[in-house]
Design a protein around this motif. Sequence first.
Motif, PDB file in Angstrom:
ATOM      1  N   THR A   1       0.827  -1.201   0.000  1.00 34.12           N
ATOM      2  CA  THR A   1       0.000   0.000   0.000  1.00 34.12           C
ATOM      3  C   THR A   1       0.866   1.258   0.000  1.00 34.12           C
ATOM      4  N   VAL A   2       0.264   2.346  -0.443  1.00 33.85           N
ATOM      5  CA  VAL A   2       0.897   3.663  -0.433  1.00 33.85           C
ATOM      6  C   VAL A   2      -0.033   4.592   0.337  1.00 33.85           C
ATOM      7  N   ALA A   3       0.453   5.177   1.417  1.00 35.05           N
ATOM      8  CA  ALA A   3      -0.381   6.019   2.283  1.00 35.05           C
ATOM      9  C   ALA A   3      -1.636   5.265   2.716  1.00 35.05           C
ATOM     10  N   GLY A   4      -1.453   3.969   2.997  1.00 35.59           N
ATOM     11  CA  GLY A   4      -2.552   3.149   3.493  1.00 35.59           C
ATOM     12  C   GLY A   4      -3.499   2.641   2.441  1.00 35.59           C
ATOM     13  N   GLU A   5      -3.165   2.826   1.162  1.00 32.13           N
ATOM     14  CA  GLU A   5      -4.069   2.420   0.092  1.00 32.13           C
ATOM     15  C   GLU A   5      -3.329   1.611  -0.959  1.00 32.13           C
ATOM     16  N   ALA A   6      -3.998   0.612  -1.507  1.00 31.44           N
ATOM     17  CA  ALA A   6      -3.474  -0.105  -2.666  1.00 31.44           C
ATOM     18  C   ALA A   6      -3.790   0.728  -3.902  1.00 31.44           C
ATOM     19  N   THR A   7      -2.765   1.300  -4.514  1.00 31.27           N
ATOM     20  CA  THR A   7      -2.980   2.248  -5.609  1.00 31.27           C
ATOM     21  C   THR A   7      -3.035   1.592  -6.980  1.00 31.27           C
ATOM     22  N   TYR A   8      -2.781   0.272  -7.049  1.00 33.84           N
ATOM     23  CA  TYR A   8      -2.737  -0.429  -8.338  1.00 33.84           C
ATOM     24  C   TYR A   8      -3.766  -1.552  -8.355  1.00 33.84           C
ATOM     25  N   GLY A   9      -4.489  -1.647  -9.472  1.00 32.77           N
ATOM     26  CA  GLY A   9      -5.467  -2.718  -9.628  1.00 32.77           C
ATOM     27  C   GLY A   9      -6.032  -2.691 -11.022  1.00 32.77           C
ATOM     28  N   ASP A  10      -7.334  -2.838 -11.156  1.00 37.14           N
ATOM     29  CA  ASP A  10      -8.030  -2.727 -12.441  1.00 37.14           C
ATOM     30  C   ASP A  10      -9.095  -1.658 -12.321  1.00 37.14           C
ATOM     31  N   THR A  11      -9.209  -0.821 -13.377  1.00 41.94           N
ATOM     32  CA  THR A  11     -10.032   0.376 -13.296  1.00 41.94           C
ATOM     33  C   THR A  11     -10.789   0.606 -14.588  1.00 41.94           C
ATOM     34  N   SER A  12     -12.013   1.067 -14.470  1.00 43.25           N
ATOM     35  CA  SER A  12     -12.744   1.610 -15.622  1.00 43.25           C
ATOM     36  C   SER A  12     -13.201   3.014 -15.270  1.00 43.25           C
ATOM     37  N   ILE A  13     -13.178   3.903 -16.264  1.00 50.15           N
ATOM     38  CA  ILE A  13     -13.507   5.313 -16.061  1.00 50.15           C
ATOM     39  C   ILE A  13     -14.392   5.778 -17.210  1.00 50.15           C
ATOM     40  N   SER A  14     -15.415   6.533 -16.901  1.00 45.31           N
ATOM     41  CA  SER A  14     -16.277   7.085 -17.948  1.00 45.31           C
ATOM     42  C   SER A  14     -15.773   8.444 -18.408  1.00 45.31           C
ATOM     43  N   LEU A  15     -16.146   8.828 -19.603  1.00 44.26           N
ATOM     44  CA  LEU A  15     -15.786  10.146 -20.110  1.00 44.26           C
ATOM     45  C   LEU A  15     -16.429  11.242 -19.269  1.00 44.26           C
ATOM     46  N   ASP A  16     -17.665  11.024 -18.855  1.00 42.96           N
ATOM     47  CA  ASP A  16     -18.333  12.021 -18.021  1.00 42.96           C
ATOM     48  C   ASP A  16     -17.585  12.230 -16.715  1.00 42.96           C
ATOM     49  N   PHE A  17     -17.043  11.157 -16.153  1.00 46.88           N
ATOM     50  CA  PHE A  17     -16.268  11.270 -14.918  1.00 46.88           C
ATOM     51  C   PHE A  17     -15.057  12.181 -15.145  1.00 46.88           C
TER      52      PHE A  17
END
Length: 289
Positions: free
Chosen positions: A243-259
Amino acid sequence: MLLSDDANAIAAAERSAAAGASASEVLGRLRETLPLDAFGLLMIGLPRTDLPALSALLPHMASEETQRNFTGAAGVPLLGQTVGFVRTLAYNYASLSNRSLKDAKILDYGCGYGRITRAMYYYTDPANIWAVDPWDYAIDLCKEVGLLGNLAQSDYLPQSLPAPEGGIDVMFAFSVFTHTSRSATDAALAAMRRHIAEDGLLAITIRAPEYWRADPAYAETAQIHEKAHAEQGFAYVPHPRETVAGEATYGDTSISLDFLKQNYPDWEVAGLDWSLVDLHQRYVFLRPV
């Protein structure tokens, strides 16, 4: 695999290198005489016993194992993906900015072992290229094979980058925001905004929600992630890493254009593209605002 004209151009570059030409001089000659695909074939084929001078001057290619570990592919098939993205980047930069990549200052964010960085030598001198990655192992790999350019380790949650502020013409982050947590995505986009020129362009790749059903690893949970994407515009599943600063910063992600449009007012979506080679890497071109 190379045509005779291409082989002759490479042989001439070998003679120049043997006579004492610098890497910048040799790369300039190769840009003038080779098409992109032939240039790419040369770069992924080094070192070569029949090209000792070029092999001593230019970076060696990462091992096939390293290529597969980073990307799932290797060799010529992977080169096809690389030059496909590079051509798309060059076309969209010219279309959106009315300039070519020739002599541009370029930043490769999340460079890995330098796969796409090598292809950028086709357009600009290595002194104009910044290749950064938060993983020290990736930067070590780049250094071990003699990757040319400005190599540096960045932070996983960067506030700034090891590159000139406000001076980068073109940035790209290929297969980066397809893997980052929300905080890592926020931090990276904010940091890159500090370093891009006011008339610069950033190319990123994002995943559409269809990714979750396409990846067998999420066969039983795809619906959950699709719902998160639909409701929030952002779905993320961390991998079991440090983790980095208490968080796992790497994984799998999807993002919308509106986001993207709603959450990053310092950027505007200037263009979109995609490739048949990888339907789950949607190219988004962002301008600084």
